[in-house]
Structure formats: C-alpha cells, structure tokens
Design an enzyme around this catalytic site. Structure first.
Site, PDB file in Angstrom:
ATOM      1  CG  ASP A 197      61.680  41.099  60.327  1.00  0.00           C
ATOM      2  OD1 ASP A 197      61.776  41.847  61.154  1.00  0.00           O
ATOM      3  OD2 ASP A 197      61.873  40.006  60.652  1.00  0.00           O
ATOM      4  CD  GLU A 222      62.586  39.819  63.975  1.00  0.00           C
ATOM      5  OE1 GLU A 222      62.926  39.285  62.850  1.00  0.00           O
ATOM      6  OE2 GLU A 222      63.396  40.397  64.869  1.00  0.00           O
ATOM      7  CD  GLU A 223      60.330  42.067  68.662  1.00  0.00           C
ATOM      8  OE1 GLU A 223      61.275  41.376  69.183  1.00  0.00           O
ATOM      9  OE2 GLU A 223      60.083  43.020  68.224  1.00  0.00           O
TER      10      GLU A 223
END
Length: 502
Positions: free
Chosen positions: A278, A296-297
């Site tokens: 991530d 990441e989101e």
C-alpha cells in the site's frame, strides 16, 4: 469536564492483557502454541498499556468518572436517535448525526451526501434508505456487545498487534459512518488525537466532488454485503512493526533476489498470495475519508476493513509500517483518481488460514513527499526510504510473523504526486527486498518504457553478481556527484560498474 475534551491518555491497568476469552462464533479455537500472538499482541477487547481507543459507549475500564457518566449520557442519546431513526431522505441521516454531535452541527457540511442521494433514484435509493441505513444503525448499536472494552492504540515506537473479528470491524465502521466516535472530530494540532487519522465520516459527507458518489457506492456495497449475506466469520490482524536499529547498507552481502516486471495488472489481483504494498500516507488511509482517490484510497475503499486501522493507528514514523492480514476484497472497480468508477460487488474466494484470516497480507509504507525532487538522490533520503521499505518487507521485525517469505507485489511507490523517481524507487525496493530475502513482482501500470528499463537493469546487475552493499555504493557515488538532474541514473550505474568501481 467537557465531553469533547479530556486529559491525555493514561496508562490503563488491564488484568486481561493478552488473549481474552471470546465467544465461539467470534474466534477459532487455537492452542497457546498456534494462536497468532506474541509479545505485544492483543486480541479483540484487550486493553493496552499503550492507551486505548475511546468508543462512544462507556467501557468498564474507563478511569475518569466524570467522563464515564458523560459518555453514558451521550451513548444513550445515540441509542435513542439511531434506534428510532427512519431514513426517508438523506436529510434524516444528517439530522440524526447532528443530534449527538451538536458541537459540530453548524460546522459539518452534508452537501456531498445529499447530492449522492439526489443522483441515486428508484429502487436503489429506496433500498439504501429503507434497508441498508437502518441495518447499519442496528449494527452500530451492537458496539457494547461486540466490543466490550476499548481497543488498544498502536502507538509510535511500540511494536504491537491487535486482531479482531470481521463482525467487530463492521460494527466499528458502522459507528464511523454515523460519526459516533468521541474525541475524534477536532482538527486542532494540539488535540488529543491529532497524531491519528480521522475516523468519523463527517469530512467525506461534505465532499462535493464527483469522486464522492463512487466512494459512497463502494462503501455501501461493503455494508450491503455485511448486512445481507452471512456475517463474516474471519479475523483480521493489524500489526505495527518497527526497525529499531540502523542497517549498514554499504556492508550488506545479500544478493539481489528475483524480479518479475508486469506492464499490466493490479497489485490486489495479480499479486494474490504475495505481500501487497500500500503506497501509504503516514496517516494510514490517506484521503479515503476526504477527497483522495489514488492507490491507497482505492485499496481502502475496495477492502473497507482497512479503514478501521485509522481508529487506532498513530502516524507512522520513519522506520515503521503497518501490516494487515486478512482484509477481504468487497468491490470491483475501473479507473484511477478522477476516472475511478465502482463496477460492482466482488466475491472474495481467497482461502483462509488457521485463524480464519483471508490469506491476503497488505503492508502500508509511506514514502517521502519531495518538495524538491533533487532531495531524493541524497544519502539521507536514500537511507530513509531503504529503512522504510525494509521495515515493510522484513519478517524479522513482525509481532506476528508471517508463515513464509512470499514475493512482494509492488509498483511505483512514492512516485506521482510524491515526485519520486520511479527508476530509483524501484531500485530501493529491490534492495530492501533482497535484504529481507524476498522476490519482487513489480507492476508498472501500463508504462512499457519503465518495464523494459527495469528488466534490463536487473538483468545487468545480476549478471555482475551485485550485492545490496555494492549497489548502495554506486548510488552513494551518484549522490555525491549531484547528478540527479544531469545524467540518467541507470546510464550512470552501467558506466560506473563497467569502470570496475564496484
């Protein structure tokens, strides 16, 4: 005492520290020798001397009587509001949340939420309002039953792990959606949880960008599956790992491991069974609950169980990472950032391990955000990124060790908005992986030129029988010559090596 202000966390005495008893439907039976535990590992409901999450319902371990009674009162308000709520419009949801967050009622903006429901018509809208939201409210109110004690905080500089059931996580996330967590709304730099990510969904609801609609579709997909399918039976382990001492990279004798480079594919799909990276923010999850929608989101949205880490994970320090084992994949998607689109529900068939965790391991490592890209070629930056990547890749510093050293599935970590040089960042990850004894699968996300460059460079380095230490010395010379802006990195490495200077 004001219910939104309390003294700093005090160490709590906890006679149940370690492996507390849980109901059979929450935890698989494990003997002491096989359970996923060790020094610093806590199972659901275990309080910690490192501090604890403040939940909206008062737990028996709370120390401050004034606060305890204040939180009883607030939880009673929450129960009264969510227990009787009827959601005929999104305005009813806004009014319910504001009822027990009156301090912020005039500050919070729900325009994005209202726009989403305005765009959602027909049966989908009716289903969300009449089925999903009431179900989420009931799930949120099960918090005292499912989480009877505060959850340990994963503090900076303290290797520690916490495992919890997927059912507990769904309950905590329902509370986050309804913004019930106390002490987590202030943005003041001196507030109690200023070094933690936000967890209540209030900022998300006020986001009026087109991205919000796709985010909410993805999140409602998760809650819909949790509510309408069988209750998830598995566990998820979150562990904060630290590398306490500096590594002498120049002296490393580790040989470079194998590298596979893929132009197409995604880390979460083609990287199944590997340690999946991530590209994190120091505050894990980044902008998942605001406007962010990059690597990441997206990962946190399609695997929302990751979002709960924001509840108890303090900002990552320079030699720390967060490893999550067991997070399930709930959604399919297309696109990236502004082009991101939720496609539909995903049926995750990843096998479970002995502890009923999905055999999916994700590591959050945060790269430096370079205001000046030239800084990344300096030795202090190189050392920081090597230590950060090594912390994420190494099994030696885990609180709960992995069963095997699986390959690493990664890509252009710290590039894009963070302004990292993809070719340098690839070498950093290759070196850290070699130090940790892992192979690497690298996804270039459609960049054919980078795919070819990485393959050629890795083949060249292996043909020269390079060690991590030798490659570090070459990068050190590159840094000292200040050549980041005058000469291509890989060209320098080849010429430097052919001069016999390794």
């Amino acid at each position: 005492m004001n219910k939104d202000v309390r003294a700093k966390n005090q160490d709590a005495e906890n006679p149940d520290d370690g492996w507390p008893p849980l109901s059979p439907n929450q935890v698989p039976h494990c003997s002491d020798s096989s359970r996923p535990a060790g020094d610093g590992h806590h199972f659901p409901n275990a309080a910690s001397s490192f501090g604890e999450v403040q939940t909206p319902h008062p737990a028996a371990t709370h120390v401050f009587c004034v606060q305890y009674h204040s939180e009883i009162k607030r939880w009673n308000v929450i129960k009264g509001v969510l227990g009787k709520a009827k959601f005929e419009t999104s305005k009813d949801l806004e009014n319910a949340i504001k009822e027990y967050n009156q301090k912020y009622a005039h500050l919070w903006n729900f325009s994005g939420l209202h726009e989403f429901f305005k765009q959602t018509q027909g049966d989908n809208r009716k289903h969300l309002l009449s089925c999903v939201l009431p179900g989420m409210a009931k799930l949120a109110l099960r918090l005292p039953e499912l989480c009877s004690k505060p959850i340990p905080l994963l503090r900076q500089g303290r290797p520690q792990a916490v495992s919890m059931s997927q059912e507990q996580i769904s309950c905590l996330l329902a509370n986050a959606f309804f913004c019930t967590f106390p002490h987590r709304n202030s943005t003041h730099p001196n507030s109690e949880y200023s070094t933690f990510p936000d967890i209540n969904f209030s900022r998300l609801f006020g986001n009026s960008s087109p991205k919000l609609s796709e985010k909410l579709k993805t999140l409602f997909c998760y809650f819909g599956q949790v509510l309408e399918s069988a209750v998830p039976i598995g566990l998820v382990t979150f562990q904060r790992c630290c590398v306490p001492e500096s590594i002498q990279w120049k002296r490393s004798q580790h040989k470079l491991t194998n590298l596979t480079v893929k132009t197409d594919g995604r880390i979460e799909e083609e990287g199944q069974g590997m340690l999946q990276v991530d590209f994190a923010s120091p505050l894990v999850g980044g902008g998942v609950l605001s406007s962010g929608l990059v690597q990441e989101e997206i990962r946190f949205l399609i695997s929302p169980e990751l979002i709960v880490a924001r509840l108890f994970t303090e900002r990552l320090d320079k030699r720390e990472c967060l490893v999550v084992t067991g997070a399930q994949l709930y959604s399919k998607y297309n696109g990236y950032s502004d082009s991101f689109k939720w496609v539909g529900a995903h049926n995750d068939e990843t096998p479970r391990d002995l502890f009923l965790r999905r055999q999916t391991e994700i590591v959050a490592i945060d790269a430096i955000h370079f205001r000046d890209p030239m800084e990344q070629y300096k030795l202090h930056s190189l050392d920081r990124e090597l230590h950060k990547a090594y912390c994420g890749f190494s099994n030696a510093h885990r609180v709960v060790p992995a069963w095997t050293n699986t390959p690493i599935a990664t890509g252009n970590w710290g590039c894009g908005a963070f302004r990292g040089d993809a070719k340098l960042k690839a070498l950093v990850q290759i070196m850290a992986a070699a130090q940790a004894g892992r192979d690497v699968t690298y996804f270039t996300f459609g960049d054919v030129g980078l795919t070819d460059s990485l393959r050629e460079m890795h083949t060249f380095l292996q043909s020269m029988d390079f060690t991590v230490g030798q490659l570090y010395c070459v990068l050190e010379r590159y840094a000292r010559k200040g050549m980041g802006n005058t000469r291509e990195l890989y060209e320098f490495i080849r010429k430097d090596c052919l001069k016999g200077r390794i």
